[in-house]
Motif scaffolding. Structure first.
Motif, short mmCIF file in Angstrom:
data_model
loop_
_atom_site.label_atom_id
_atom_site.label_comp_id
_atom_site.label_asym_id
_atom_site.label_seq_id
_atom_site.Cartn_x
_atom_site.Cartn_y
_atom_site.Cartn_z
N VAL A 160 37.89 42.77 60.59
CA VAL A 160 37.81 43.27 61.96
C VAL A 160 36.41 43.07 62.54
CG1 VAL A 160 37.79 45.41 63.32
CG2 VAL A 160 39.71 44.92 61.82
N ARG A 161 35.40 43.17 61.70
CA ARG A 161 34.01 43.03 62.17
C ARG A 161 33.55 41.58 62.23
NH1 ARG A 161 30.57 48.24 60.67
NH2 ARG A 161 32.25 49.79 60.60
N GLY A 162 34.43 40.65 61.96
CA GLY A 162 34.06 39.24 62.03
C GLY A 162 33.22 38.78 60.86
N LEU A 163 33.18 39.57 59.79
CA LEU A 163 32.45 39.18 58.58
C LEU A 163 33.38 38.41 57.65
CD1 LEU A 163 30.65 42.60 57.93
CD2 LEU A 163 29.69 40.57 59.06
N THR A 164 32.81 37.79 56.65
CA THR A 164 33.60 37.00 55.71
C THR A 164 33.49 37.61 54.32
OG1 THR A 164 33.26 34.97 56.97
CG2 THR A 164 33.96 34.72 54.67
N ALA A 165 34.64 38.00 53.77
CA ALA A 165 34.66 38.52 52.40
C ALA A 165 34.36 37.39 51.43
CB ALA A 165 36.03 39.12 52.08
N GLY A 166 33.47 37.67 50.48
CA GLY A 166 33.07 36.65 49.52
C GLY A 166 31.78 35.96 49.90
N ARG A 167 31.42 36.04 51.19
CA ARG A 167 30.14 35.49 51.65
C ARG A 167 29.22 36.61 52.13
NH1 ARG A 167 30.27 32.12 56.99
NH2 ARG A 167 30.23 34.27 57.80
N ASP A 168 29.67 37.35 53.15
CA ASP A 168 28.85 38.46 53.67
C ASP A 168 28.99 39.71 52.81
OD1 ASP A 168 28.08 36.95 55.99
OD2 ASP A 168 30.10 37.31 56.78
N VAL A 169 30.22 40.01 52.45
CA VAL A 169 30.50 41.19 51.62
C VAL A 169 31.37 40.74 50.45
CG1 VAL A 169 31.47 43.52 51.53
CG2 VAL A 169 30.47 42.67 53.68
N ARG A 170 30.79 40.84 49.26
CA ARG A 170 31.57 40.53 48.05
C ARG A 170 32.27 41.81 47.60
NH1 ARG A 170 26.42 38.81 47.06
NH2 ARG A 170 26.01 36.60 47.44
N ILE A 171 33.56 41.69 47.31
CA ILE A 171 34.36 42.87 46.99
C ILE A 171 35.02 42.71 45.63
CG2 ILE A 171 36.28 44.34 47.74
CD1 ILE A 171 35.80 43.26 50.59
N ILE A 172 34.85 43.73 44.80
CA ILE A 172 35.49 43.79 43.48
C ILE A 172 36.38 45.02 43.45
CG2 ILE A 172 35.13 43.92 40.97
CD1 ILE A 172 32.27 42.83 41.50
N GLY A 173 37.65 44.85 43.17
CA GLY A 173 38.58 45.97 43.11
C GLY A 173 38.92 46.34 41.67
N PHE A 174 39.96 47.16 41.52
CA PHE A 174 40.39 47.59 40.19
C PHE A 174 41.88 47.93 40.28
CE2 PHE A 174 40.82 49.45 36.18
CZ PHE A 174 39.62 49.43 35.46
N ASP A 175 42.71 47.21 39.56
CA ASP A 175 44.15 47.43 39.42
C ASP A 175 44.92 46.11 39.34
OD1 ASP A 175 44.28 50.25 39.37
OD2 ASP A 175 44.29 50.34 41.57
N ASP A 176 44.52 45.13 40.20
CA ASP A 176 45.29 43.89 40.37
C ASP A 176 46.72 44.21 40.78
OD1 ASP A 176 45.52 41.15 40.55
OD2 ASP A 176 46.07 40.87 38.46
N GLN A 177 46.83 44.92 41.90
CA GLN A 177 48.14 45.23 42.44
C GLN A 177 48.85 43.94 42.86
OE1 GLN A 177 49.36 47.94 41.95
NE2 GLN A 177 47.92 49.62 42.17
N PRO A 178 50.17 43.97 43.03
CA PRO A 178 50.93 42.75 43.31
C PRO A 178 50.42 41.95 44.51
CG PRO A 178 52.43 44.52 42.72
CD PRO A 178 51.06 45.14 42.81
N TRP A 179 49.79 42.58 45.49
CA TRP A 179 49.32 41.88 46.68
C TRP A 179 47.91 41.29 46.50
CZ3 TRP A 179 44.79 44.10 48.06
CH2 TRP A 179 44.60 45.44 47.75
N ALA A 180 47.23 41.63 45.41
CA ALA A 180 45.82 41.26 45.26
C ALA A 180 45.60 39.75 45.24
CB ALA A 180 45.25 41.90 44.00
N ALA A 181 46.46 39.02 44.56
CA ALA A 181 46.30 37.57 44.47
C ALA A 181 46.42 36.91 45.84
CB ALA A 181 47.32 36.99 43.50
N ALA A 182 47.39 37.36 46.64
CA ALA A 182 47.61 36.77 47.96
C ALA A 182 46.41 36.98 48.88
CB ALA A 182 48.87 37.36 48.59
N ARG A 183 45.68 38.06 48.66
CA ARG A 183 44.50 38.34 49.49
C ARG A 183 43.22 37.84 48.86
NH1 ARG A 183 44.37 43.84 52.78
NH2 ARG A 183 43.03 42.42 53.98
#
Length: 335
Positions: A266-289
């Motif tokens: 929403v803020r026009g930033l890029t995940a993986g470049r501006d904000v790197r994000i590490i989650g926990f669970d690997d829910q079924p939707w995680a790969a698609a995102r």
């Protein structure tokens, strides 16, 4: 056509009715060749046991009670899938008892309610170490813990300290400031659980070993709106700080990571470049995102817990057993 009976199965397999019953009950004292012959006869005849007759004949309910905090999260849906798969294979039904609040847990611990009329009991996520030490769990049935650990009861659990450590080691190698979002769920307020405490311990320990630290830590309830508000608060701080980007955020559950991904977009930033994000669970939707996250073999943990309980129901008399599962880091686009 006449519905096949257990006598028909015994006749075709060349065994006695008692042997067929032991195979149906998954009894250990049946030779492999005999078991295969009986199972083949069951398949050839398309025989379906009469559950009512089975209960009367065996003096058992062939029901397992599962006590768990809630039913509304992806984690518990996956956990139940693993449990139910194993129990259905052994021809046991599952009765689910969501506790929802601390008072209901206390009531179950203090009385012989409907949950205790089953042949076995599964308790999920609660840290019941003190309960077992104090012998407050008033049940004579075999009992297993899943997603929790106690020394004197069978349990199948996730090593959350290791999961947090893996996230911390990976995050420490990335440039920029580090942030973390922890879960303060209703479960934590109502029950005793070490899941997120263990993840935090492993994460911060790994950062300390690498000579790194977190810029700030945030806490969110396990709710999508609260998670989104927390993500916004974190990004407000990051974007207001000189040189705040790029940064890395460890979100201790994928629900939090997903909310952060939405806010980043929403803020026009890029995940993986501006904000790197590490989650926990690997829910079924995680790969698609494209979410970098810690994969938890949740269904496998549930299946193993069911196997421990079924072995007790088949007569295993040995000491308590612990089955430890270890999360695995899955690197994708977000980090």
């Amino acid at each position: 056509m006449r519905t096949p009976t257990i006598q028909d199965v015994a006749r075709q397999a060349g065994v006695g009715v008692g042997t067929v019953s032991r195979v149906l009950n998954n009894h250990a004292a049946v030779k492999s060749a005999t078991r295969e012959a009986v199972l083949k006869a069951i398949a050839d005849l398309d025989y379906t046991p009469n559950p009512h007759a089975r209960r009367i004949a065996g003096g058992k309910s062939y029901t397992i009670s599962v006590l768990l905090p809630v039913l509304t999260t992806e984690f518990y849906t996956r956990l139940l899938d693993g449990l139910e798969t194993a129990f259905q294979e052994a021809r046991y039904d599952v009765a689910i008892f969501p506790l929802l609040d601390r008072s209901r847990l206390e009531r179950y611990l203090a009385s012989h309610t409907l949950a205790y009329q089953a042949d076995g009991l599964v308790m999920a996520t609660y840290n019941l170490t003190e309960v077992f030490h104090e012998r407050r769990l008033r049940t004579q049935q075999p009992t297993v813990l899943v997603d929790a650990f106690a020394e004197n009861v069978d349990c199948s659990f996730m090593d959350n300290v290791t999961g947090g450590r893996l996230a911390g080691e990976y995050a420490a190698a990335l440039p920029g400031a580090l942030y973390a979002i922890w879960v303060e769920t209703e479960l934590d307020q109502l029950f005793t659980t070490r899941v997120f405490e263990d993840r935090r311990s492993g994460f911060l320990g790994a950062l300390a070993a690498a000579g790194r630290g977190v810029e700030a830590e945030y806490t969110s309830s396990f709710d999508t709106l609260a998670a989104r508000n927390t993500a916004a608060t974190l990004l407000d701080r990051v974007q207001a700080a000189p040189g705040g980007l790029p940064c890395t955020v460890f979100a201790s559950a994928d629900l939090l990571a997903g909310a952060l991904l939405d806010e980043v977009r929403v803020r026009g930033l890029t995940a993986g470049r501006d904000v790197r994000i590490i989650g926990f669970d690997d829910q079924p939707w995680a790969a698609a995102r494209g979410l970098t996250t810690l994969h938890q073999p949740v269904e496998g943990m549930g299946y193993e817990a069911a196997g421990l309980l079924l072995s007790r129901l088949s007569g295993y008399p040995g000491p308590p057993r612990a089955r430890r599962f270890e999360p695995r880091l899955i690197i994708r686009d977000t980090a």
